[in-house]
Enzyme design. Structure first.
Site, short mmCIF file in Angstrom:
data_model
loop_
_atom_site.label_atom_id
_atom_site.label_comp_id
_atom_site.label_asym_id
_atom_site.label_seq_id
_atom_site.Cartn_x
_atom_site.Cartn_y
_atom_site.Cartn_z
N SER A 28 -8.02 -4.38 5.35
CA SER A 28 -8.44 -4.12 4.09
C SER A 28 -9.01 -5.74 3.12
CB SER A 28 -7.67 -3.65 3.12
OG SER A 28 -7.44 -2.27 3.96
N GLU A 42 1.33 -13.30 12.11
CA GLU A 42 2.17 -12.48 13.24
C GLU A 42 1.89 -10.66 11.86
OE1 GLU A 42 3.69 -11.97 15.99
OE2 GLU A 42 2.96 -14.44 16.68
N TRP A 102 2.46 8.02 -2.33
CA TRP A 102 4.27 7.91 -2.59
C TRP A 102 4.03 9.07 -3.58
CZ3 TRP A 102 6.89 7.14 -6.81
CH2 TRP A 102 8.66 7.22 -6.68
N ASP A 118 0.78 -1.13 -0.27
CA ASP A 118 0.24 -0.19 -0.10
C ASP A 118 1.05 1.15 -0.27
OD1 ASP A 118 -2.27 1.02 0.49
OD2 ASP A 118 -2.81 1.45 1.92
N HIS A 176 2.96 3.36 -8.93
CA HIS A 176 2.24 2.15 -8.90
C HIS A 176 3.21 1.22 -9.65
CE1 HIS A 176 -1.14 2.13 -7.37
NE2 HIS A 176 -1.81 2.77 -8.42
N GLU A 218 -12.09 -5.05 -4.10
CA GLU A 218 -12.96 -3.38 -3.68
C GLU A 218 -12.19 -2.45 -4.79
OE1 GLU A 218 -12.14 -5.58 -1.19
OE2 GLU A 218 -14.46 -5.68 -0.57
N ASN A 219 -11.03 -2.99 -5.25
CA ASN A 219 -10.15 -1.13 -5.82
C ASN A 219 -11.19 -1.33 -7.56
OD1 ASN A 219 -6.89 -2.65 -4.91
ND2 ASN A 219 -8.28 -0.82 -4.35
N ARG A 271 -5.42 -1.25 8.58
CA ARG A 271 -6.10 -1.92 9.13
C ARG A 271 -5.30 -3.59 7.20
NH1 ARG A 271 -7.58 3.04 6.89
NH2 ARG A 271 -7.01 3.49 4.73
C1 IPE Z 1 -5.27 -2.69 -0.34
O1 IPE Z 1 -5.13 -1.16 -0.36
C2 IPE Z 1 -5.09 -3.43 -1.09
C3 IPE Z 1 -4.71 -3.31 -1.75
C4 IPE Z 1 -2.79 -3.41 -1.72
C5 IPE Z 1 -4.36 -4.14 -3.88
P1 IPE Z 1 -6.16 -0.02 -0.72
O2 IPE Z 1 -5.53 1.27 -0.66
O3 IPE Z 1 -6.77 0.21 -1.09
O4 IPE Z 1 -6.71 0.27 1.12
P2 IPE Z 1 -7.35 1.11 1.68
O5 IPE Z 1 -8.58 1.13 0.94
O6 IPE Z 1 -6.79 1.72 2.21
O7 IPE Z 1 -8.04 0.21 2.54
C1 IPE Z 2 -1.30 0.30 -3.19
O1 IPE Z 2 -1.44 1.68 -3.19
C2 IPE Z 2 -1.56 -0.49 -4.76
C3 IPE Z 2 -3.74 -0.95 -5.40
C4 IPE Z 2 -4.57 -1.01 -4.17
C5 IPE Z 2 -3.59 -1.01 -6.24
P1 IPE Z 2 -3.15 2.79 -3.81
O2 IPE Z 2 -2.94 3.03 -4.86
O3 IPE Z 2 -3.31 1.90 -3.03
O4 IPE Z 2 -2.19 3.75 -3.12
P2 IPE Z 2 -2.61 4.65 -1.39
O5 IPE Z 2 -2.67 4.20 -0.65
O6 IPE Z 2 -4.18 5.60 -2.89
O7 IPE Z 2 -1.29 6.02 -1.49
MG MG Z 3 -3.98 2.52 -0.88
#
Ligand code: IPE
Ligand code: IPE
Ligand code: MG
Length: 239
Positions: free
Chosen positions: A194, A205, A23, A18, A35, A65-66, A192
């Protein structure tokens, strides 16, 4: 299971990668650049896994959920995934790593699915190390999918409802042969899970770090492993 100091190398490490978007935004760059940079961290972690002898690495790459993210971001992530599979396949062969995927893979665009299936098939014969990509993955979705398959077997008379126990549920998950994760890492400071591997991590752990995924390289991964090794796993027992 007897209580054990987690001094050994974990067999299975699972990572919630995450913080890519933040970043990049912190540097005034588009999220997708985060990414892309995050993909480099995967190679760094894979190298350490090989060196220290971790058998299974599961990476949360895209959650069920993404899909609610803006269409351009979803499309960019899907094309990055396809490109990653094509460009990094050689790395899997070099390290003799078997690629697998868990999740609702039918949700993936056809071209991504085809590339994924191809690399999964091309690396199927490697037995020692596995890289598992969680794609369109949700822990509750996985448990619901398992429940549906169990219900079908009961309906068809192949399974006695009284025989349904934890082992039967576990056998109907997406990758039933994998050991449960010993260590779960989440980057980016969020505390969390997620919806990640809910069934499998009941005794894992947990390690949380504020480091964003694109900055999570060898040193950060080694620090997580050192933390794991200092812990005492009791599995409900004393001492
Ligand atoms: C969790 O990250 C899913 C992945 C890393 C693929 P998210 O960025 O989607 O999680 P939330 O929405 O902050 O909980
Ligand atoms: C994790 O990074 C990758 C995916 C969930 C695909 P994020 O895209 O969630 O990055 P943040 O959490 O918005 O910084
Ligand atoms: Mg994220």
């Amino acid at each position: 299971m007897s209580p054990a100091r987690a001094s050994r190398v974990p067999r299975h490490v699972a990572i919630i990668m995450d913080g890519n978007g933040r970043w990049a935004r912190q540097r005034g760059w588009p999220r997708i650049r985060g990414h892309r940079e995050g993909a480099e961290s995967i190679s760094a972690v894979l190298r350490v896994c090989e060196e220290v002898g971790i058998e299974v690495l599961t990476l949360y790459a895209f959650s069920v959920e993404n899909w609610v993210r803006p269409r351009e971001e979803v499309q960019a992530l899907m094309s990055l995934l396809r490109r990653y599979l094509r460009q990094r396949e050689h790395e899997l062969h070099k390290r003799r790593v078997r690629l697998r995927a868990i999740g609702r893979l039918n949700d993936l665009p056809r071209t991504v699915r085809a590339e994924l299936d191809r690399v999964v098939a091309a690396t199927e014969h490697y037995g020692e190390r596995q890289l598992v990509l969680a794609l369109s993955y949700g822990g509750r979705a996985e448990i619901a999918d398992a429940a549906r398959r169990i219900a079908r077997e009961v309906r068809e008379g192949r399974l006695d409802p009284e025989a349904v126990n934890e082992r039967v549920v576990a056998q109907h998950l997406y990758a039933p042969d994998l050991p449960d994760p010993d260590l779960v890492i989440r980057t980016s400071g969020e505390l969390r899970l997620s919806n990640f591997l809910l069934w499998q991590i009941s005794y894992a752990e947990l390690y949380f770090t504020p480091v964003m995924w694109p900055d999570f390289r060898e040193a950060e991964f080694r620090a997580a492993l050192a933390s794991y090794q200092g812990r005492r796993r009791r599995f409900g027992d004393i001492e």
